[in-house]
Design a protein around this motif. Structure first.
Motif, short mmCIF file in Angstrom:
data_model
loop_
_atom_site.label_atom_id
_atom_site.label_comp_id
_atom_site.label_asym_id
_atom_site.label_seq_id
_atom_site.Cartn_x
_atom_site.Cartn_y
_atom_site.Cartn_z
N GLN A 58 -5.66 10.03 0.67
CA GLN A 58 -4.23 10.35 0.65
C GLN A 58 -3.88 11.22 -0.55
O GLN A 58 -3.10 12.17 -0.44
CB GLN A 58 -3.42 9.05 0.62
CG GLN A 58 -1.93 9.23 0.83
CD GLN A 58 -1.58 9.67 2.23
OE1 GLN A 58 -2.02 9.08 3.20
NE2 GLN A 58 -0.83 10.74 2.34
N TYR B 81 0.83 -1.21 0.00
CA TYR B 81 0.00 0.00 0.00
C TYR B 81 0.86 1.26 0.00
O TYR B 81 0.60 2.21 -0.75
CB TYR B 81 -0.92 -0.02 1.22
CG TYR B 81 -1.74 1.23 1.38
CD1 TYR B 81 -2.90 1.42 0.63
CD2 TYR B 81 -1.36 2.24 2.25
CE1 TYR B 81 -3.66 2.58 0.77
CE2 TYR B 81 -2.09 3.39 2.40
CZ TYR B 81 -3.24 3.56 1.66
OH TYR B 81 -3.98 4.70 1.79
N HIS B 82 1.91 1.27 0.81
CA HIS B 82 2.78 2.44 0.86
C HIS B 82 3.47 2.67 -0.47
O HIS B 82 3.56 3.81 -0.96
CB HIS B 82 3.82 2.27 1.97
CG HIS B 82 3.23 2.43 3.34
ND1 HIS B 82 3.90 2.07 4.49
CD2 HIS B 82 2.03 2.90 3.75
CE1 HIS B 82 3.15 2.32 5.54
NE2 HIS B 82 2.00 2.81 5.12
N GLU C 285 1.54 9.15 -6.04
CA GLU C 285 2.00 10.51 -5.75
C GLU C 285 3.04 10.98 -6.76
O GLU C 285 3.00 12.13 -7.21
CB GLU C 285 2.58 10.57 -4.33
CG GLU C 285 1.52 10.45 -3.24
CD GLU C 285 2.13 10.48 -1.85
OE1 GLU C 285 3.37 10.36 -1.75
OE2 GLU C 285 1.38 10.65 -0.87
N LYS D 103 4.93 14.43 2.67
CA LYS D 103 5.27 13.01 2.82
C LYS D 103 4.44 12.31 3.90
O LYS D 103 4.61 11.12 4.13
CB LYS D 103 6.76 12.85 3.16
CG LYS D 103 7.70 13.47 2.14
CD LYS D 103 7.59 12.78 0.79
CE LYS D 103 8.57 13.38 -0.21
NZ LYS D 103 8.40 12.79 -1.55
N TYR D 104 3.55 13.05 4.53
CA TYR D 104 2.75 12.46 5.61
C TYR D 104 1.80 11.41 5.04
O TYR D 104 1.17 11.62 4.00
CB TYR D 104 1.96 13.56 6.32
CG TYR D 104 1.02 13.04 7.38
CD1 TYR D 104 1.49 12.61 8.61
CD2 TYR D 104 -0.35 12.96 7.14
CE1 TYR D 104 0.63 12.13 9.58
CE2 TYR D 104 -1.22 12.48 8.10
CZ TYR D 104 -0.72 12.06 9.32
OH TYR D 104 -1.58 11.58 10.27
N LEU D 105 1.71 10.29 5.74
CA LEU D 105 0.83 9.20 5.33
C LEU D 105 -0.19 8.94 6.43
O LEU D 105 0.18 8.78 7.60
CB LEU D 105 1.62 7.92 5.05
CG LEU D 105 2.48 7.91 3.78
CD1 LEU D 105 3.29 6.62 3.72
CD2 LEU D 105 1.63 8.03 2.53
N ILE E 113 0.93 4.01 -2.89
CA ILE E 113 0.68 5.45 -2.68
C ILE E 113 1.82 6.27 -3.26
O ILE E 113 1.61 7.31 -3.90
CB ILE E 113 0.49 5.74 -1.18
CG1 ILE E 113 -0.81 5.09 -0.68
CG2 ILE E 113 0.47 7.23 -0.92
CD1 ILE E 113 -2.07 5.65 -1.30
N ILE E 114 3.07 5.81 -3.06
CA ILE E 114 4.23 6.54 -3.58
C ILE E 114 4.17 6.64 -5.09
O ILE E 114 4.44 7.70 -5.67
CB ILE E 114 5.53 5.86 -3.12
CG1 ILE E 114 5.73 6.07 -1.61
CG2 ILE E 114 6.74 6.37 -3.89
CD1 ILE E 114 6.84 5.23 -1.01
#
Length: 1740
Positions: A1576, A1495-1496, A1503, A1707-1709, A1499-1500
């Protein structure tokens, strides 16, 4: 347009003011050419008649719309007051400290910490163009870094300004930016080391002054080196002109260098006790300024930080302590007091002197002597002359300055060594932190050198600006006109040319009696009235004036020679050179100073030649050194691309955001900013792109001009119309260039046009309002008049009699009219009823007749149609049944024939099996023959083994004989030796009688010889022992070979047993043949029986048909049938008549066929069983055959091995013979040695006088012989080792048996490949049997259908498992995870299908209760998911696909875990599918972690894809076309073109979001995870947009707020369309929404401030104030935010306790949660697509 025409009423000008430098005034009356006075109205309301000169009118003020620009060159009127006013607006009101002025960044010191230097700001500026963001030191650093990376050219950032302006901080931030954006991948932390050099240099080179608490007292050029990947690899530093005088003297309220106070503050620490320091108030060199403490600075903490940075750079504690020791020695030296003149003992007892000498390892007596005396050397004698107390004090201070200067240079050198790099430098960026132009009340040698350096830098700056202007004009194809700019080469020549000021100064320094006054007189003689730049003050004879580029400076000549010489007395230098402290001694060694490596690698060409001094003595002066270092600096700067940062000190009181106009103007003139403005103003200072001009001044264009398609041509036509003088502008390729004032004129035209438009709009609106008001009032008046007049007429006309008459008339009229109406109604009613009666009767009669007729016809039709229908149905049914019966009979007959053919095929197969059996018999015979051959081979092998055994026994016997002979020889040798020793003893006794002393010596020698002989004999015995051991080893090998022979015999016996067993099995083959023959006979009997049954059935059928034909009359039946019925019959009419009989016949056939079918099925089952048994027996035979082949091959290999071993036996014989020869040689040498010893003993008896000499030679020969013996023994040992290696080689050959067995296995696999044809044939046989079974089943079904009996055959019930083999696990993971492509697979597929398939395999492993199998599958699946994600880190679709499947897999593990909380939503059937044997909760946790990681990364990737689109789409693109007006951006202009179609828009953002959303939905991602991902993304959009808004003042306007609000509404509509309102994504845009509202809201009154405080809850106080300060009106109709209003809002916000950070963390998740969503799909219904290539999985 003439300039004088701009001086019209209401325009504003600048007039000089003694306090504010310039003040604004408004023109009260139009100026006409020739007027001597300009009528002005000041801002305070007073009127002023200002006398003017037509040639020099006061400068005009820019329109308010242009005030506060990021770039000063964007101003229409470029002059000093405009620059000053723009800086005041930005700094004092908007709190913006950075402003561009062309290529210069003007940095104002705010004297306050600002939140604009965090890592978030660095990342925001990284990769941006310089004009896209607000001015910042990071923007300059990014431009330098980008140009270096793009052009591979070195760069320089020149930071200058006076003390306290913030040069050091600016340089530090630039270096920090490079260290952050160019982080290297290595672990060397070069960037940290580069940054760590700053605290050290600041500690030893910075001090508190009256202007600055951290003033750099030296110049510094730091070269940061980069490699080819643009990563920092090292750095180097060069320093200039350290202020050494500060070590011994500080002015009031100033301090010495920081390091002294840091050291004194740490004096009580244990590590510094030996330095014997105290507080700073106790040392002369630190208390002189009266200020030892800086407010807000902790010297002890700074000392700890300095030590940390020393350690970070690799400086050990010993090195640090050496540095601190020298610093402490300087402090103690400053406390040494000179009491009496000429007394040598006056200073010897000084405690500080003793500590000084102790720390530096000096003799205190000599130091005391030469501090008070000096040596004068003449041609004839050397004189020691006492010094006066001031002279001695000066000598002490000069020594302290010299030591500190050496220490400073040493520290810089060591820092450079620590920052050295091993690789090759690709490019570099230099950061120059150097003092600006200085002028004080008293200016000395330091100010002269500083201003000289600034003259050189200003010249380089002027040339660079001139060059950039020329390049800009050439790039735009504009005619280049020479611009006159100030060239300061004459001032530089005055200072550095031949016979210039510096050369005269050096010349005077060479003279022994040179003085400052003599040097000044030379200057007067050479330059007064000869050089206009040099002047003599009127009231002074000790000063001179130089006209610098910035201002005139008066220099005091006192101290010039002393400071230029910088000398220390030779005797003190000699004392320090002899110091026991190595560091101090090295400082004063006479080693030539090496040239800095900093400049040696640069191949540059200077801009102008500079005269270099040739005299050796000149190089030793401070001036000559400074001139050479400055020359090298200019060479470096000329070889790089420079970037300029000019630091400005806004006030001398260090007050935050206080603007002192006088001080700032002085610095602007000194730093070259105004010179840049002047150069720009001389040509075309205002530059607009065509797009900007078209957008801004489209309001001035006519309809005809706007109709042109080419915007560039439109701009040209409009300008020709608006500005008639074509010299006032030029058209370039991409820009329009304007003279000064023309943009203001265009702004005036635009404003007039807008004002006219506003007046027209106001006129029409006011007219409409007035008309509307007038009509409303007129209508109201008419209504009032109407009622009023009616009331009047009523009052006049109405009386009592009139009212009675009127009432009576009304009553009469009422009754009369009622009577007439009633009569008319009665007449009409009677007529209507009559008509209705007749009409209804007629219709009823007609309807009755019709119903009667239809009823009779229907009854007739019903009976007729029913009879016809029944007859037709009966005929058709009989006909169809007959046809069906005949067809089924024919089909049964055909099936029986096919069955016979297939039985024949089975017979053929059986015959082929018999043939195969015969071939197998042949193979068995061949095997027997090979066995015979193997037996013969074995016999040969046994014979060879016996022969080998006999030969080995013979060899052993020979060796034993040889050993016995050697023992005999050994005994003989020992006897001989004993005899010889006895003879020698007798002779020695005779000799001892004559010479007793010599005999004793010879006795000792003899004893030594005996010992040597004994040692040799021992060695021989050891060698013999080793030979015996070798013989034992050979015996062991022989036994081992015997054991192997026995094993081979056992193997051969086993082979015999196998052959016997094979022969028995061969006998069973004959039995199988007999069984096959029986089967064939049985099959023939069955076929005959079936054929006989068929005949019987045919006969019965023919009899039944004959009986039926006889019982019916054909003609009678045909006469009953109609023509249509006859057409349905077949030509053979007998079939119809045979129907009844055939029904009975079919029943008989069915029963008979059923019994036959049962029998046939039993026979087929028996055949199948026998075939299976045969195939098993054949496989067993194949295995036996393979084993037999393996045994034969092993026998062959063993025979070959033994033959090879036999071949090695002659080699052993040769080695043994060689050993015997070596032994014989040893014996011969022993005999020779004994004979030599006898001869030597005889010589001893004959030559007693030479005993001692020969004794030495004998010993040498004996030692040499002993060495020969040892070498030979070593050779023997080597030979023995070789024999041992040979034996080991034999063992290895025995070990190769295992390899041979593996080759046998390969041969067996080859045989299995050859026998696969047989297995395929068996498979074909199985298929034929299955086909027969299927046909029988179809026959039974057809029979059952004919009897109308339907058997219920339900579908297969699956268990929801997938069976797989353990060896197929890797293939499963490869096909299902690693090789699976999500694109195309997700279409028409249930979400998470791979996850369901994996879980079904997990269920299968669980059902087997196989823990290893389950663990292996889970680990492989998780590792496969990790691997596929790792290999595709940037593939959004694949990450989305596997995030979805990982979550589905996790949900399946929960849903079927058997836990109650996860089973609530399961169906009863799903509950049956739960796991039974294993708890997989640990794997659930691992899968959850894997899902979070995916997931991270997911998201990256999103983004990274959307981030480049956010700012262009949300901020720059005009969603509301025409609402934003572009403004000029000056020199730092964003690159734009005529066509902007390729730019990102809001639609681009929405399309990207839609792509993300559709991909997530297609891959079956859980809706809750989709909502979290969208939240996000929306947070990123809001944060990036808001951060960019904070850093872009040009975007902070009311209209831009409308644009942002419109774009936010688009995003909200997108959420609504996708049904994502409850995802909380809208809330993440709240800060951006409030910022947009803040830009639009009114900002004037107290209520507005309170509303802002209450509404902007999602913005921090820092962010609100930043937006208010950055608010920029686009038109003159908008008002700026006043500072007083900002203060009001800030006062309200002080009560808040929120973050002090300006930027949002992009950069906050948000924390992700994976919801449990049970799968609605039943596992037993899931099917595997063929595209997955999982055919090896079986559904259970």
């Amino acid at each position: 347009m003439a300039v004088a025409e701009l001086y019209t009423q209401y325009n504003r000008v600048w007039i000089p003011d003694p306090e504010e430098v310039w003040k604004s005034a408004e023109i009260a009356k139009d100026y006409k050419i020739g007027d001597k006075v300009l009528q002005l109205l000041l801002e305070d309301g007073t009127e002023l008649d200002y006398s003017v000169d037509p040639e020099s009118l006061p400068p005009l003020r820019n329109p308010d719309i242009l005030v506060g620009e990021n770039d000063l060159t964007a101003l229409s009127y470029l002059h000093e007051p405009a620059v000053l006013h723009n800086l005041r607006i930005r700094f004092a009101e908007s709190k913006l400290i950075y402003t561009y002025s062309g290529i210069i960044l003007v940095a104002m010191n705010p004297y306050k910490q600002l939140p604009i230097y965090g890592d978030a700001i660095i990342h925001a500026y990284s990769g941006q163009n310089m004009g896209d963001m607000d001015p910042h030191i990071f923007a300059v650093a990014e431009e330098a870094y980008k140009q270096m990376a793009r052009n591979n050219k070195n760069q320089s950032i020149i930071v200058s300004g006076e003390s306290g302006a913030g040069k050091t901080v600016s340089a530090r931030y630039a270096m920090r930016y490079f260290a952050t954006v160019s982080k290297s991948s290595s672990n060397a932390h070069v960037e940290d080391k580069v940054l760590a050099s700053n605290p050290i240099t600041e500690a030893v080179g910075n001090a508190k002054t009256t202007r600055n608490d951290n003033s750099s007292r030296f110049g510094k050029y730091t070269e940061i080196s980069f490699d080819e990947r643009n990563q920092i690899i090292g750095a180097n530093m060069r320093t200039y002109l350290l202020e050494k005088s500060r070590v011994v003297f500080q002015s009031e309220n100033e301090r010495n260098y920081h390091i002294f106070y840091q050291l004194c503050a740490s004096a009580q620490q244990s590590e510094f006790k030996h330095l014997k320091l105290a507080s700073a108030e106790e040392f002369n060199y630190t208390r002189m300024g009266g200020s030892t403490v800086i407010e807000g600075v902790n010297d002890r903490a700074d000392m700890i930080e300095t030590q940390k940075t020393f350690s970070l750079l690799g400086f050990k504690e010993d090195f640090q302590m050496d540095v601190f020791k020298i610093l402490a020695a300087i402090l103690h030296l400053g406390n040494v007091e000179i009491i009496a003149v000429g007394n040598e003992r006056s200073a010897e007892d000084d405690s500080h002197l003793k500590v000084f000498c102790e720390l530096l390892g000096l003799e205190s007596g000599k130091v005391a002597q030469w501090l008070c005396n000096r040596k004068i050397i003449t041609t004839s004698e050397t004189v020691v002359k006492p010094m006066t107390r001031p002279q001695a004090t000066n000598a002490r201070d000069a020594l302290a300055k010299k030591i500190y200067a050496h220490l400073f240079d040493f520290i810089v050198e060591r820092i450079n060594q620590a920052l050295q790099f091993s690789g090759k430098q690709h490019t570099f960026i230099g950061v120059l932190d150097i003092y600006g132009f200085e002028t004080f009340d008293v200016n000395s040698f330091e100010q002269f050198c500083i201003n000289y350096a600034n003259e050189k830098l200003q010249q380089q700056f002027n040339l660079h600006v001139f060059k950039l202007e020329q390049e800009e004009y050439m790039k735009e194809d504009i005619p280049w006109t020479l611009i006159d700019f100030y060239d300061n080469q004459p001032v530089i020549d005055l200072i550095e040319a031949k016979m210039g000021i510096l050369e005269l100064l050096d010349e005077e320094c060479l003279l022994p009696h040179g003085t400052d006054e003599n040097w000044l007189q030379k200057l007067y003689n050479n330059f007064i009235n000869k050089n206009s730049l040099f002047e003599k003050p009127r009231m002074s004879n000790t000063s001179f004036i130089i006209q610098h580029f910035a201002d005139k400076v008066e220099y005091k000549c006192e101290g010039f020679l002393e400071k230029n010489r910088d000398t220390v007395y030779d005797m003190l230098v000699e004392i320090l050179r002899a110091s026991k402290f190595h560091l101090c001694a090295n400082f004063f060694q006479e080693n030539p100073v090496l040239s800095s490596p900093f400049g040696s690698a640069i191949t540059v060409k200077s801009a102008k030649p500079v005269i270099k001094p040739n005299n050796k003595h000149f190089r030793s002066t401070v001036g000559s050194k400074f001139r050479s270092s400055l020359y090298l600096l200019m060479e470096t700067l000329n070889a790089t691309t420079p970037h300029y940062v000019r630091c400005i000190k806004p006030n001398d009181e260090k007050l935050p955001f206080e603007f002192d106009s006088k001080r700032i103007v002085q610095q602007l003139r000194a730093c070259g900013v105004l010179e840049t403005i002047r150069i720009s103003a001389q040509s075309y200072p205002s530059r607009w792109t065509y797009i900007e001009f078209y957008s801004r001044y489209g309001i001035l264009m006519t309809k005809q001009e706007l109709s042109f398609s080419d915007k560039k041509e439109v701009c040209k036509v409009v300008l020709h119309r608006l500005i008639q003088d074509s010299n006032q502008y030029q058209f370039g390729k991409t820009k329009i260039f304007f003279r000064a004032g023309q943009v203001a004129y265009l702004e005036k035209l635009r404003l007039d046009k807008l004002r006219q438009g506003c007046v027209v709009i106001q006129k029409h609106i006011r007219g409409w309002l007035q008309r509307k008001k007038f009509l409303r009032e007129r209508r109201a008046a008419l209504i009032i008049q109407q009622y009023f007049r009616g009331q009047q007429t009523v009052r006049k006309a109405v009386t009592a009699t009139a009212l009675k008459e009127a009432w009576a008339a009304i009553i009469i009229q009422k009754h009369c009219r009622g009577y007439l109406v009633r009569n008319l109604y009665q007449l009409i009613r009677v007529a209507t009823i009559t008509i209705q009666a007749y009409t209804r009767g007629f219709l009823a009669r007609r309807r009755y007749r019709k119903i009667l007729e239809e009823h009779k016809a229907v009854i007739l039709q019903k009976y007729a149609r029913a009879w016809l229908a029944r007859r037709r149905f009966q005929n058709i049914r009989r006909f169809v049944l007959n046809i069906q019966l005949t067809y089924r009979v024919q089909r049964l007959q055909k099936k029986l024939e096919d069955q016979n053919k297939e039985n024949h095929g089975l017979v053929e197969k059986l015959t082929s099996l018999a043939a195969l059996r015969a071939s197998d018999m042949e193979k068995i015979q061949k095997l027997e023959s090979e066995l015979d051959r193997a037996a013969t081979h074995r016999q040969n092998y046994e014979e060879k083994g016996k022969r080998y055994k006999a030969s080995m026994e013979e060899k052993l016997a020979k060796l034993q004989k040889h050993n016995s002979e050697l023992e005999m020889q050994k005994e003989q040798i020992q006897l001989k030796l004993q005899e010889k020793t006895e003879e020698l003893k007798e002779k020695m006794d005779d000799l001892t009688k004559q010479l007793f002393e010599d005999v004793q010596k010879e006795e000792r020698q003899r004893i030594l010889l005996e010992k040597s002989f004994e040692l040799k004999t021992r060695d021989y015995e050891e060698q013999i022992q080793t030979l015996k051991e070798e013989i034992k080893v050979l015996k062991d090998e022989k036994l081992h070979l015997q054991h192997q022979l026995e094993e081979e015999q056992a193997m051969s016996e086993g082979l015999k047993g196998e052959v016997a067993r094979l022969s028995k099995q061969a006998k069973t083959i004959s039995e199988f043949e007999k069984e096959i023959e029986l089967l064939q006979t049985q099959k023939i009997d069955v076929e005959k029986h079936v054929q006989s049954q068929k005949r019987e059935m045919r006969e019965k059928m023919s009899e039944i048909t004959k009986q039926l034909l006889e019982s019916y009359d054909v003609e009678d039946v045909r006469s009953r049938l109609s023509v249509e019925d006859l057409e349905h019959l077949n030509e053979d009419g007998e079939l119809w008549f045979a129907y009844e009989g055939l029904k009975k016949a079919t029943r008989v056939l069915e029963s008979h066929f059923q019994s036959q079918k049962d029998c046939y099925e039993k026979e087929i089952e028996a055949l199948n069983f026998k075939v299976v048994h045969l195939s098993q027996e054949i496989n067993h035979l194949q295995k036996l055959f393979r084993e037999e082949n393996d045994i034969n091959e092993s026998i062959r290999h063993e025979v070959t091995r033994l033959t090879s071993e036999n071949m090695m036996i002659p080699d052993f014989k040769q080695q043994i013979s060689e050993l015997e020869k070596q032994k014989q040689d040893l014996e011969i040498r022993l005999n020779e040695q004994t004979e030599n010893m006898k001869g030597k003993l005889e010589e001893l008896s004959n030559q007693l006088n030479r005993n001692r000499e020969e004794e030495g030679t004998q010993r040498k020969t004996i030692e040499a012989q002993n060495e020969i013996h040892t070498k030979e023994r070593e050779k023997l040992m080597d030979k023995i080792q070789e024999m041992q290696e040979a034996s080991e080689h034999l063992k290895k050959q025995f070990e190769t048996e295992s390899e041979v067995k593996s080759s046998f296995r390969q041969e067996a696999s080859r045989l299995t490949m050859e026998n696969r044809d047989l297995e395929e044939e068996l498979d074909m046989k199985d298929r034929v049997i299955k086909k027969l079974q299927d046909q029988v089943k179809t026959l039974t079904k057809t029979i059952e259908k004919t009897n109308d009996v339907r058997l219920s055959s339900g579908p297969k019930e699956y268990l929801g498992m997938l069976e797989y083999k353990r060896e197929d696990e890797a293939k499963l993971i490869q096909n299902l995870i690693l090789d699976l492509k999500p694109r195309g697979v997700v279409v028409n597929m249930i979400p998470g299908l791979p996850a369901h398939i994996l879980f079904m395999c997990v269920r299968y492993a669980d059902s087997l209760n196989d823990a290893n199998m389950l663990k292996s599958l889970m680990n492989s699946a998780i590792n496969g998911i990790k691997q596929v994600v790792k290999e595709h880190l940037e593939d959004f679709e694949l990450l989305s696909f596997w995030l979805s499947n990982t979550c589905h897999f996790l949900n399946c593990l929960k849903q079927y875990s058997g836990e109650e909380e996860f089973m609530k939503h399961n169906s009863p059937h799903q509950n049956k599918n739960c796991l039974n044997n294993f708890d997989l909760s640990e794997y659930r946790q691992i899968l959850s972690d894997v899902a979070i990681r995916i997931y991270h990364q997911f998201i990256i990737v999103m983004e990274n894809n959307i981030q480049p689109i956010i700012v262009p789409g949300m901020l720059e693109y005009e969603s509301l076309q025409g609402i934003s007006g572009l403004k000029p951006t000056g020199f730092r202009k964003r690159s734009s073109s005529i066509d902007d179609t390729d730019a990102y828009t809001m639609t681009s953002i929405l399309q990207q979001l839609s792509y993300f959303y559709s991909t997530m939905c297609q891959n079956g991602l859980d809706p809750e995870i989709v909502r979290q991902a969208v939240k996000q993304l929306f947070f990123l959009i809001g944060a990036v947009t808001l951060n960019s808004l904070f850093l872009r003042k040009d975007m902070c306007s009311c209209r831009k707020g409308m644009q942002i609000r419109c774009n936010i509404s688009y995003l909200e509509e997108w959420l609504k369309d996708k049904n994502l309102q409850n995802s909380l994504a809208k809330e993440t845009l709240e800060p951006l929404s409030q910022a947009a509202w803040l830009l639009q809201v009114k900002k004037t009154t107290d209520s507005d401030a309170k509303e802002i405080y209450e509404r902007c809850t999602s913005l921090s106080a820092v962010q609100i104030i930043k937006i208010l300060n950055s608010y920029t009106p686009i038109d003159d109709f908008e008002k700026r935010v006043t500072p007083s209003f900002v203060r009001k809002v800030q006062a309200l916000l002080n009560s808040r306790e929120d973050s002090s950070h300006l930027m949002l963390d992009t950069k906050y998740l948000f924390q992700v949660t994976f919801p449990f969503t049970p799968s609605p799909h039943a596992l037993e219904m899931i099917q595997i697509p063929s595209s997955f290539k999982l055919g090896f999985l079986n559904r259970l």
